[in-house]
Write a protein that holds these residues in place. Structure first.
Motif, short mmCIF file in Angstrom:
data_model
loop_
_atom_site.label_atom_id
_atom_site.label_comp_id
_atom_site.label_asym_id
_atom_site.label_seq_id
_atom_site.Cartn_x
_atom_site.Cartn_y
_atom_site.Cartn_z
N ALA A 95 0.83 -1.21 0.00
CA ALA A 95 0.00 0.00 0.00
C ALA A 95 0.86 1.26 0.00
O ALA A 95 0.56 2.24 -0.69
CB ALA A 95 -0.93 -0.01 1.21
N ALA A 96 1.94 1.24 0.79
CA ALA A 96 2.83 2.41 0.82
C ALA A 96 3.43 2.67 -0.55
O ALA A 96 3.54 3.82 -0.99
CB ALA A 96 3.93 2.19 1.86
N ALA A 97 3.83 1.61 -1.24
CA ALA A 97 4.39 1.76 -2.58
C ALA A 97 3.34 2.28 -3.55
O ALA A 97 3.62 3.16 -4.38
CB ALA A 97 4.96 0.43 -3.05
N ALA A 98 2.13 1.74 -3.45
CA ALA A 98 1.05 2.19 -4.33
C ALA A 98 0.71 3.66 -4.09
O ALA A 98 0.36 4.39 -5.04
CB ALA A 98 -0.18 1.32 -4.15
N ASN A 99 0.82 4.11 -2.84
CA ASN A 99 0.57 5.52 -2.55
C ASN A 99 1.54 6.43 -3.30
O ASN A 99 1.16 7.49 -3.78
CB ASN A 99 0.72 5.78 -1.05
N THR A 100 2.80 6.02 -3.41
CA THR A 100 3.77 6.86 -4.14
C THR A 100 3.40 6.97 -5.61
O THR A 100 3.69 7.99 -6.24
CB THR A 100 5.20 6.30 -4.00
N VAL A 101 2.79 5.93 -6.14
CA VAL A 101 2.35 5.97 -7.54
C VAL A 101 1.20 6.97 -7.69
O VAL A 101 1.21 7.83 -8.59
CB VAL A 101 1.92 4.57 -8.01
N TYR A 102 0.22 6.87 -6.81
CA TYR A 102 -0.93 7.77 -6.93
C TYR A 102 -0.51 9.22 -6.70
O TYR A 102 -1.07 10.15 -7.30
CB TYR A 102 -2.02 7.35 -5.95
N ASP A 103 0.50 9.41 -5.83
CA ASP A 103 0.95 10.76 -5.53
C ASP A 103 1.48 11.50 -6.76
O ASP A 103 1.45 12.75 -6.79
CB ASP A 103 2.07 10.72 -4.48
N ILE A 104 1.98 10.80 -7.75
CA ILE A 104 2.55 11.47 -8.93
C ILE A 104 1.56 11.56 -10.09
O ILE A 104 1.92 12.03 -11.17
CB ILE A 104 3.84 10.77 -9.41
N CYS A 105 0.33 11.12 -9.86
CA CYS A 105 -0.63 11.05 -10.97
C CYS A 105 -1.35 12.36 -11.26
O CYS A 105 -2.11 12.45 -12.22
CB CYS A 105 -1.65 9.94 -10.73
N GLY A 106 -1.15 13.37 -10.43
CA GLY A 106 -1.71 14.67 -10.74
C GLY A 106 -3.18 14.82 -10.40
O GLY A 106 -3.87 13.86 -10.03
N GLY A 107 -3.67 16.05 -10.52
CA GLY A 107 -5.02 16.40 -10.09
C GLY A 107 -6.13 15.67 -10.80
O GLY A 107 -7.14 15.31 -10.19
N ASN A 108 -5.98 15.43 -12.08
CA ASN A 108 -7.06 14.79 -12.83
C ASN A 108 -7.28 13.34 -12.43
O ASN A 108 -8.31 12.75 -12.76
CB ASN A 108 -6.80 14.88 -14.33
N SER A 109 -6.33 12.73 -11.70
CA SER A 109 -6.49 11.34 -11.30
C SER A 109 -7.55 11.14 -10.22
O SER A 109 -7.93 10.02 -9.92
CB SER A 109 -5.16 10.77 -10.80
#
Length: 395
Positions: A332-346
């Protein structure tokens, strides 16, 4: 060579993904998704062969659940939870197994195990009353297994229970509370509340929880010589839930990769060329892969030990639980870093990555992932102390 169920999931996965948003809108898995899951065989992987099951290696089951979660978070969660129930049912009286699977081996059993009800002893069985939350996939199930504390009819409200049971009831004997599942994630699991109002449960449909957890139920069952059903409960049920969670984290990663590969930020940065984005994705992929490997390795090690005639002691059971929790949170922590870089439209609801991210965080609120007490227990065991505290009941 991959298990046939895993191959089926790879083939049918895109169809599961297509129905994922519909599951959220319905607040339960669509009937079509249930049909697809039955076609894959994932719910029958831990089911005994003599009742139409696949009796698969638990490593294959965990991998299959994670693969389902990669396509649809709610379907992966249901596969992990409902897919474990055949394993427990196999430890029950064969009369009950015949009732559930005799006419249809694809009959599904819901839960929850939390002892939210009372079972009052009576002639030939128990009278059960109570209300339970979090019955995942319940709309597609025809039976249910529920946790209940045993109390005599004469007991007062403050009197302690005299035992704890898992009781099984057919669909006619309990009520699904509609509109009781309104959440910010895993909406499609339809994990609704259940009410039982004075239903009679015969003795042979009740299983002593203490015997289930310490392995006596397996030894006293017709499956006493079968390695699959002698793997500790601490490895199987919490492991199935952890597999669902890790599969959803893999879904965050995959949808994040797809999203970033075609995204240009508002500042004109092409994400596919951005060094930071690529590093984040690479590190996350490694951490999530390690979570999958650890979960599968540990259950395989336990299964192989049982097949070799060894007994799984408390220390190994603690390791199973410790690493389920750590693997889930690491993923989950790793997946959070992915979502963090996906920008506002995500954050828009038409972007699949947000569905997986929300589902992952909803899943982390399951009781088996509570870190503090479990890791405190596990650290004490490393120092030679006996397992104590509230988490001891799960090992």
């Amino acid at each position: 060579m991959a298990h046939p169920t895993i191959e089926q999931i790879a083939e049918l996965g895109p169809y599961l993904a297509d129905r994922s948003s519909q599951a959220d809108a319905l607040g339960r898995l669509p009937d079509d998704t249930g049909k697809l899951l039955k076609e894959t065989g994932v719910i029958r992987m831990l089911q005994p062969r003599d009742f139409g099951g696949l009796e698969a290696d638990p490593r294959d089951f965990f991998n299959a659940v994670m693969d389902v979660g990669n396509h649809c978070p709610s379907a992966g969660w249901v596969a992990g939870v409902v897919g474990v129930h055949p394993w427990e049912l196999a430890l029950n009286d064969t009369r009950l197994q015949e009732e559930v699977w005799g006419e249809d081996p694809d009959t599904w059993v819901a839960s929850p195990y939390a002892p939210s009800g009372i079972a009052t002893p009576t002639d030939g069985g128990f009278i059960v009353n109570g209300r339970w939350s979090f019955s995942s996939g319940t709309d597609l199930c025809d039976w249910i297994v529920l946790g209940a504390m045993v109390k005599e009819a004469s007991a007062g409200p403050d009197d302690p229970p005299i035992g704890s049971l898992h009781v099984m009831l057919p669909r006619a004997d309990y009520q699904i509370v509609e509109d009781s599942w309104n959440t910010i994630g895993l909406e499609g699991t339809g994990s609704k509340d259940i009410i039982v109002d004075g239903s009679f449960v015969p003795d042979y449909r009740a299983l002593d929880v203490r015997k289930l957890l310490d392995g006596r139920a397996a030894k006293e069952s017709v499956r006493s010589g079968d390695p699959l059903f002698n793997v500790p409960w601490a490895g199987v049920f919490p492991g199935g839930v952890a597999a669902g969670l890790i599969g959803i984290a893999e879904g965050v990663l995959q949808r994040g990769i797809e999203y970033q590969a075609g995204r240009i930020s508002n500042l004109g940065v092409v994400q596919a060329d951005d060094h930071h984005s690529r590093q984040v994705l690479a590190e996350a992929a490694s951490d999530i892969a390690s979570a999958r490997l650890q979960l599968v390795h540990n259950i395989g090690e336990a299964y192989d030990a049982v097949r070799a005639g060894h007994t799984i002691g408390i220390n190994q059971r603690v390791v199973l639980r410790r690493d389920q929790v750590r693997a889930a949170w690491r993923a989950a922590a790793a997946a959070n870093t992915v979502y963090d870089i996906c920008g506002g439209n995500s954050i828009r609801l038409d972007k699949p990555v947000q569905r997986f991210w929300r589902g992952m965080h909803a899943g982390l609120h399951h009781g088996i992932f509570v870190r503090g007490p479990l890791l405190n227990l596990a650290g004490g065991v490393l120092m030679g102390l006996p397992p104590t505290g509230p988490s001891a009941v799960t090992v």
